[in-house]
Structure formats: C-alpha cells, structure tokens
Design an enzyme around this catalytic site. Structure first.
Site, PDB file in Angstrom:
ATOM      1  N   GLU A  96       0.822  -1.206   0.000  1.00  0.00           N
ATOM      2  CA  GLU A  96       0.000   0.000   0.000  1.00  0.00           C
ATOM      3  C   GLU A  96       0.861   1.263   0.000  1.00  0.00           C
ATOM      4  O   GLU A  96       1.938   1.302   0.594  1.00  0.00           O
ATOM      5  CB  GLU A  96      -0.957  -0.026   1.197  1.00  0.00           C
ATOM      6  CG  GLU A  96      -1.970  -1.160   1.024  1.00  0.00           C
ATOM      7  CD  GLU A  96      -3.027  -1.261   2.095  1.00  0.00           C
ATOM      8  OE1 GLU A  96      -4.172  -1.600   1.757  1.00  0.00           O
ATOM      9  OE2 GLU A  96      -2.733  -1.010   3.280  1.00  0.00           O
ATOM     10  N   CYS A 109       3.428   8.469   1.432  1.00  0.00           N
ATOM     11  CA  CYS A 109       3.928   7.481   2.389  1.00  0.00           C
ATOM     12  C   CYS A 109       4.115   6.179   1.613  1.00  0.00           C
ATOM     13  O   CYS A 109       3.139   5.597   1.135  1.00  0.00           O
ATOM     14  CB  CYS A 109       2.880   7.343   3.498  1.00  0.00           C
ATOM     15  SG  CYS A 109       3.305   6.148   4.741  1.00  0.00           S
ATOM     16  N   CYS A 116       6.410  -7.104   6.726  1.00  0.00           N
ATOM     17  CA  CYS A 116       7.488  -6.611   7.582  1.00  0.00           C
ATOM     18  C   CYS A 116       7.865  -7.720   8.555  1.00  0.00           C
ATOM     19  O   CYS A 116       7.006  -8.476   9.000  1.00  0.00           O
ATOM     20  CB  CYS A 116       7.031  -5.383   8.368  1.00  0.00           C
ATOM     21  SG  CYS A 116       8.372  -4.548   9.257  1.00  0.00           S
ATOM     22  N   CYS A 120       6.632  -5.513  15.458  1.00  0.00           N
ATOM     23  CA  CYS A 120       6.204  -4.558  16.486  1.00  0.00           C
ATOM     24  C   CYS A 120       4.766  -4.906  16.874  1.00  0.00           C
ATOM     25  O   CYS A 120       3.921  -5.132  16.006  1.00  0.00           O
ATOM     26  CB  CYS A 120       6.302  -3.120  15.967  1.00  0.00           C
ATOM     27  SG  CYS A 120       7.996  -2.681  15.506  1.00  0.00           S
ATOM     28  N   CYS A 123       1.472  -2.893  15.471  1.00  0.00           N
ATOM     29  CA  CYS A 123       1.414  -2.548  14.053  1.00  0.00           C
ATOM     30  C   CYS A 123       0.706  -3.638  13.254  1.00  0.00           C
ATOM     31  O   CYS A 123       1.033  -4.822  13.396  1.00  0.00           O
ATOM     32  CB  CYS A 123       2.824  -2.343  13.517  1.00  0.00           C
ATOM     33  SG  CYS A 123       2.855  -1.917  11.761  1.00  0.00           S
ATOM     34  N   GLY A 169       6.725  -2.134   5.867  1.00  0.00           N
ATOM     35  CA  GLY A 169       8.115  -2.572   5.813  1.00  0.00           C
ATOM     36  C   GLY A 169       9.077  -1.749   6.644  1.00  0.00           C
ATOM     37  O   GLY A 169       8.767  -0.659   7.098  1.00  0.00           O
ATOM     38  N   GLU A 170      10.257  -2.337   6.867  1.00  0.00           N
ATOM     39  CA  GLU A 170      11.342  -1.655   7.583  1.00  0.00           C
ATOM     40  C   GLU A 170      12.371  -1.265   6.522  1.00  0.00           C
ATOM     41  O   GLU A 170      13.096  -2.121   5.997  1.00  0.00           O
ATOM     42  CB  GLU A 170      11.942  -2.613   8.626  1.00  0.00           C
ATOM     43  CG  GLU A 170      13.257  -2.177   9.224  1.00  0.00           C
ATOM     44  CD  GLU A 170      13.289  -0.737   9.756  1.00  0.00           C
ATOM     45  OE1 GLU A 170      12.426  -0.360  10.553  1.00  0.00           O
ATOM     46  OE2 GLU A 170      14.194   0.012   9.334  1.00  0.00           O
ATOM     47  N   SER A 201      12.215   6.166   7.868  1.00  0.00           N
ATOM     48  CA  SER A 201      11.775   5.913   9.238  1.00  0.00           C
ATOM     49  C   SER A 201      12.185   4.499   9.632  1.00  0.00           C
ATOM     50  O   SER A 201      11.922   3.547   8.890  1.00  0.00           O
ATOM     51  CB  SER A 201      10.246   6.057   9.306  1.00  0.00           C
ATOM     52  OG  SER A 201       9.785   5.771  10.609  1.00  0.00           O
ATOM     53  N   SER A 223      11.427   5.238  15.266  1.00  0.00           N
ATOM     54  CA  SER A 223      10.235   4.813  15.997  1.00  0.00           C
ATOM     55  C   SER A 223      10.648   4.385  17.398  1.00  0.00           C
ATOM     56  O   SER A 223      11.074   3.258  17.601  1.00  0.00           O
ATOM     57  CB  SER A 223       9.566   3.652  15.247  1.00  0.00           C
ATOM     58  OG  SER A 223       9.084   4.119  14.013  1.00  0.00           O
ATOM     59  N   LEU A 224      10.528   5.291  18.348  1.00  0.00           N
ATOM     60  CA  LEU A 224      11.027   5.017  19.698  1.00  0.00           C
ATOM     61  C   LEU A 224       9.949   4.318  20.547  1.00  0.00           C
ATOM     62  O   LEU A 224      10.169   3.224  21.035  1.00  0.00           O
ATOM     63  CB  LEU A 224      11.490   6.331  20.340  1.00  0.00           C
ATOM     64  CG  LEU A 224      12.299   6.216  21.622  1.00  0.00           C
ATOM     65  CD1 LEU A 224      13.551   5.376  21.433  1.00  0.00           C
ATOM     66  CD2 LEU A 224      12.664   7.607  22.146  1.00  0.00           C
ATOM     67  N   HIS A 225       8.832   4.965  20.743  1.00  0.00           N
ATOM     68  CA  HIS A 225       7.628   4.374  21.354  1.00  0.00           C
ATOM     69  C   HIS A 225       7.712   4.019  22.835  1.00  0.00           C
ATOM     70  O   HIS A 225       6.705   3.646  23.433  1.00  0.00           O
ATOM     71  CB  HIS A 225       7.151   3.136  20.583  1.00  0.00           C
ATOM     72  CG  HIS A 225       6.907   3.371  19.133  1.00  0.00           C
ATOM     73  ND1 HIS A 225       6.288   4.491  18.645  1.00  0.00           N
ATOM     74  CD2 HIS A 225       7.227   2.623  18.035  1.00  0.00           C
ATOM     75  CE1 HIS A 225       6.221   4.426  17.330  1.00  0.00           C
ATOM     76  NE2 HIS A 225       6.792   3.312  16.928  1.00  0.00           N
ATOM     77  N   ASN A 300      -3.599   3.939  16.006  1.00  0.00           N
ATOM     78  CA  ASN A 300      -4.682   3.601  15.076  1.00  0.00           C
ATOM     79  C   ASN A 300      -5.014   2.134  15.239  1.00  0.00           C
ATOM     80  O   ASN A 300      -4.148   1.275  15.127  1.00  0.00           O
ATOM     81  CB  ASN A 300      -4.253   3.900  13.640  1.00  0.00           C
ATOM     82  CG  ASN A 300      -4.063   5.386  13.442  1.00  0.00           C
ATOM     83  OD1 ASN A 300      -4.952   6.184  13.725  1.00  0.00           O
ATOM     84  ND2 ASN A 300      -2.875   5.774  12.990  1.00  0.00           N
ATOM     85  N   CYS A 343      -1.340   5.604   9.954  1.00  0.00           N
ATOM     86  CA  CYS A 343      -0.103   4.933  10.373  1.00  0.00           C
ATOM     87  C   CYS A 343      -0.416   3.572  10.980  1.00  0.00           C
ATOM     88  O   CYS A 343      -1.253   3.475  11.867  1.00  0.00           O
ATOM     89  CB  CYS A 343       0.605   5.703  11.477  1.00  0.00           C
ATOM     90  SG  CYS A 343       1.039   7.349  11.066  1.00  0.00           S
TER      91      CYS A 343
HETATM   92  N1  SAH Z   1       9.333   0.255   9.925  1.00  0.00           N
HETATM   93  C1  SAH Z   1       9.449   1.685   9.957  1.00  0.00           C
HETATM   94  C2  SAH Z   1       8.437   2.422   9.112  1.00  0.00           C
HETATM   95  C3  SAH Z   1       7.008   1.958   9.059  1.00  0.00           C
HETATM   96  S1  SAH Z   1       5.821   2.400  10.246  1.00  0.00           S
HETATM   97  C4  SAH Z   1       9.404   2.173  11.366  1.00  0.00           C
HETATM   98  O1  SAH Z   1       9.176   1.377  12.265  1.00  0.00           O
HETATM   99  O2  SAH Z   1       9.644   3.349  11.600  1.00  0.00           O
HETATM  100  C5  SAH Z   1       5.625   4.139  10.320  1.00  0.00           C
HETATM  101  C6  SAH Z   1       5.250   4.591  11.730  1.00  0.00           C
HETATM  102  O3  SAH Z   1       3.919   4.174  12.106  1.00  0.00           O
HETATM  103  C7  SAH Z   1       6.188   3.991  12.775  1.00  0.00           C
HETATM  104  O4  SAH Z   1       6.555   4.965  13.701  1.00  0.00           O
HETATM  105  C8  SAH Z   1       5.293   2.959  13.412  1.00  0.00           C
HETATM  106  O5  SAH Z   1       5.749   2.606  14.677  1.00  0.00           O
HETATM  107  C9  SAH Z   1       3.970   3.654  13.422  1.00  0.00           C
HETATM  108  N2  SAH Z   1       2.845   2.736  13.673  1.00  0.00           N
HETATM  109  C10 SAH Z   1       2.812   1.397  13.483  1.00  0.00           C
HETATM  110  N3  SAH Z   1       1.616   0.889  13.841  1.00  0.00           N
HETATM  111  C11 SAH Z   1       0.879   1.928  14.274  1.00  0.00           C
HETATM  112  C12 SAH Z   1      -0.463   2.046  14.749  1.00  0.00           C
HETATM  113  N4  SAH Z   1      -1.267   0.993  14.815  1.00  0.00           N
HETATM  114  N5  SAH Z   1      -0.906   3.277  15.086  1.00  0.00           N
HETATM  115  C13 SAH Z   1      -0.115   4.359  14.968  1.00  0.00           C
HETATM  116  N6  SAH Z   1       1.159   4.304  14.512  1.00  0.00           N
HETATM  117  C14 SAH Z   1       1.648   3.102  14.182  1.00  0.00           C
END
Ligand code: SAH
Length: 369
Positions: A96, A109, A116, A120, A123, A169-170, A201, A223-225, A300, A343
């Site tokens: 997508e 995007c 992937c 995570c 995701c 994807g990463e 990213s 993507s720290l989180h 999301n 996202c």
């Molecule tokens: N693999 C890369 C890029 C793809 S995801 C990365 O991890 O950065 C792009 C962003 O969306 C990342 O910060 C990811 O953590 C975030 N993301 C993933 N799932 C999500 C969700 N369900 N809601 C909001 N953001 C999310």
C-alpha cells in the site's frame, strides 16, 4: 512489474547507472539527461512520446528497456482527501501507498517491503508477516505512479513534495534498494525533492543507521515508542538487539555526520501502556538538550489488536510534560482512517514466510546488508 523479458526497468536506475546504460548503447551522455527529463519531469513512460530522441534510439530503447511501475489493484479516497492505492506484487500479493494532501504540500507514504519482519506488537503490517524486499524500481515506481495518478504536469506545481518511508516494511532492512531509491528521489534530475523532505523511518536497525549516515543525506525518523528498555523490548522487539542507549548514540552520530537539524522520534500513544506522566518525564530526560523532535502518534486501531488509543487528554498532558521539560513535541493528526490508511493500518496482501520474522529470532535472514 516483471514482463517476462530481460528488459531493464529505467525507474530502477540511479543517474550514474542510467549514464552507464546509455553509454553502453553507444549514445552520447546528453541522451541520458533527455531520458531523465521525460521520466521524472514529464512523467512520460512511452518511448514513442519522447520526441527529442532520435527515432532509431527510441526503437532500440523499446527492445532493451521498459518504464514499468507496479499496477494498481484498487484506489480509495478518504473524506479528508487522503488517497490509498493497493499495488499488485507477484500476482497475488500487494503493498500500500498513501498520499496525504495538506495546504502547500503533499506527502507520499511509501512501502519498502511486502510485509514486515520486525514484529512490532502495535502494528497491523506486522500481523501480515514478511514476504520480500521491494526492488529499487518498485520503490521509485510508487512515487512515479502517484505523480501520474494525481495529474502532475510538466512545468506545473509539484504534487508530491515530501516522501516518507512510513508505509509497509522496515526500510533499513532493505538498505541496498532503499538507498538508491532515495537517491533518485533527491536527484535534481530525478524527482528533485529536497533532502529534508525525504524521510527514512526506522524501528532502530543501528548498523544500517550508521551506514546511512555515511552514505546518504536524507532525513531520519526513529520509531522510539518507549522511554526505557523494559517497555521497548515489549513493543519493538529489535530493541532486544539494539537497546535505547545504542540507538540514541547512532541518532546523534547521524545528526553530526549529516549536519542534519534533528531526528524525529515517533511515539505511538497506547492507552495505559506508554502514555503516563512518568513515561513523558523519562522520555524528556533521554532527549533533553539533544537535536530531537518528538512526534506523538495517536494509536490507530485494527482488527485483533490488544491496544487502545490514549485519550486526547492523556496525549495533550504527555505533550505538555515534554514541552515544559525542554523537548519539542507535536501530535500527528490522524489522516485517512476511514479508509484504513493511517499509520500502522497498512496491510496490503502478504504471503507470510514466517521463518524470517524477528519473532522467530531469525533477524539475520530478514535484514539484508
Ligand atoms: N518500519 C518503519 C516504518 C514503518 S511504520 C518504522 O518502524 O519506523 C511508520 C510509523 O507508524 C512507525 O513509527 C510505526 O511505529 C507507526 N505505527 C505502526 N503501527 C501503528 C499504529 N497501529 N498506530 C499508529 N502508529 C503506528
């Protein structure tokens, strides 16, 4: 994408590679420049329309080259104007690509892999599993296709002004194809997008981040989180291999080497998990005084997830704690959620090859140099 012949897809070639390709056909270097102009400034794929190329050259190009993009399976348009394309891969699979229009800019995007392997937990792409890396032409083709679909005209205003590798994807696990693709996006004879507007990213592949710092000059988002390893180990499994201290070192090295302004840290807001005031304070102490910006992303939701989105009040409180502790933070506006284009909602169509998923502890197979 694959038309069954050995023709070269010109969208997969960097400027240097296209120069070599054209030279290999016995043509003068300016022919490569003419070709680039047709491809990227005029969005023309048909060699017959490239009228300033000699007819004989066009005929030979038709024999050895193609300009091929992935084909569109479906297009969805959100009430807010966000557009999502499902693009066919290998017949049955799909990735997508999402276009987000905003006043004065248009962000695309893009995806870098079919699925992937990073696993995570919050995701939806992770749930699909991993199939394969996209080629350079498949990555560049997403930008080319968006320009065409959105009616970009030579000499007219740009349509895609920003590109973020935040789709499926990463990107740094597909380093060898993502780097030349980013180069084509930033090349002034390519899409000519400024280096601050092409953002890779990553979930935190430290060795590839260090390589990227040395070899390219695009913007970096991480993507720290989570503000500590205990929590990040749960949310972003690659943290078990490259913990936060190592990740942040690589970030600051990136800024120094690139002469970049800052790193953007993405932080998904998960209700009751990572959104408490103490998390905000811990995060502030990690980032204070550093070239860092925090982007808070309201979670999301997707079918089958165990998480919920933090309340607007919790997100606002978190942002304020960061701000008052000297860390710049903004909240990302959610776009396109009515078409599952926000996202972390991208699922595409992936035939999982679970043996290469990080969850199976086989990351070395998933990450190509
Ligand atoms: N693999 C890369 C890029 C793809 S995801 C990365 O991890 O950065 C792009 C962003 O969306 C990342 O910060 C990811 O953590 C975030 N993301 C993933 N799932 C999500 C969700 N369900 N809601 C909001 N953001 C999310």
């Amino acid at each position: 994408m694959n038309d069954g012949t050995a023709k070269t897809n010109l969208l997969g070639l960097t400027r240097a590679e296209l120069d070599a390709f054209v030279a290999g056909m016995g043509e003068k270097p300016f022919r490569a420049r003419q070709l680039l102009k047709w491809l990227y400034k005029r969005c023309v794929a048909d060699f017959d329309q490239m009228t300033d190329l000699a007819k004989s050259f066009r005929e030979r190009l038709k024999e050895v080259a193609v300009v091929a993009t992935p084909s569109i399976t479906t297009t969805q348009v959100s009430a807010d104007g966000t557009r999502k394309w499902l693009l066919a891969m290998d017949g049955t699979q799909g990735i997508e690509t999402v276009f987000i229009p905003e006043p004065g800019r248009g962000t695309l995007c893009i995806s870098s892999q079919v699925g992937c392997a990073m696993d995570c937990t919050f995701c939806s792409t992770a749930q699909q599993g991993f199939n394969r890396n996209l080629t350079v032409a498949e990555i560049v083709g997403q930008v080319w296709l968006a320009n065409r679909e959105l009616g970009y005209q030579a000499g007219g205003d740009r349509v895609v002004t920003n590109v973020v590798f935040m789709g499926m994807g990463e990107p740094l696990a597909n380093y060898r194809n993502v780097v030349p693709a980013a180069e084509i996006m930033m090349d002034d004879l390519g899409f000519d997008i400024s280096r601050r507007r092409v953002t890779v990213s990553t979930s935190g592949l430290v060795p590839q981040m260090l390589k990227l710092a040395a070899e390219t000059n695009c913007a970096l988002a991480v993507s720290l989180h989570a503000p500590n390893d205990k929590l990040r180990d749960q949310l972003v499994p690659i943290n078990r291999k490259h913990p936060i201290a190592e990740l942040l070192d690589a970030c600051w090295q990136y800024v120094n080497q690139q002469n970049a302004r800052s790193i953007t840290f993405e932080y998904v807001m998960l209700d009751g998990i990572n959104d408490q005031p103490e998390h905000a304070r811990e995060l502030a102490s990690l980032l204070k005084g550093q070239p860092a910006k925090v982007n808070l992303i309201p979670f999301n939701t997707f079918p089958g997830t165990r998480y919920q989105r933090s309340s607007a009040a919790a997100i606002e409180r978190f942002r304020e704690i960061l701000n008052t502790n000297g860390v710049i933070a903004t909240t990302r506006r959610t776009r396109g959620d009515d078409i599952d284009a926000a996202c972390g909602q991208l699922v595409g169509r992936v035939n999982d090859r679970t043996t290469v998923r990080l969850g199976s502890k086989l990351i070395s197979v998933a990450v190509q140099p």
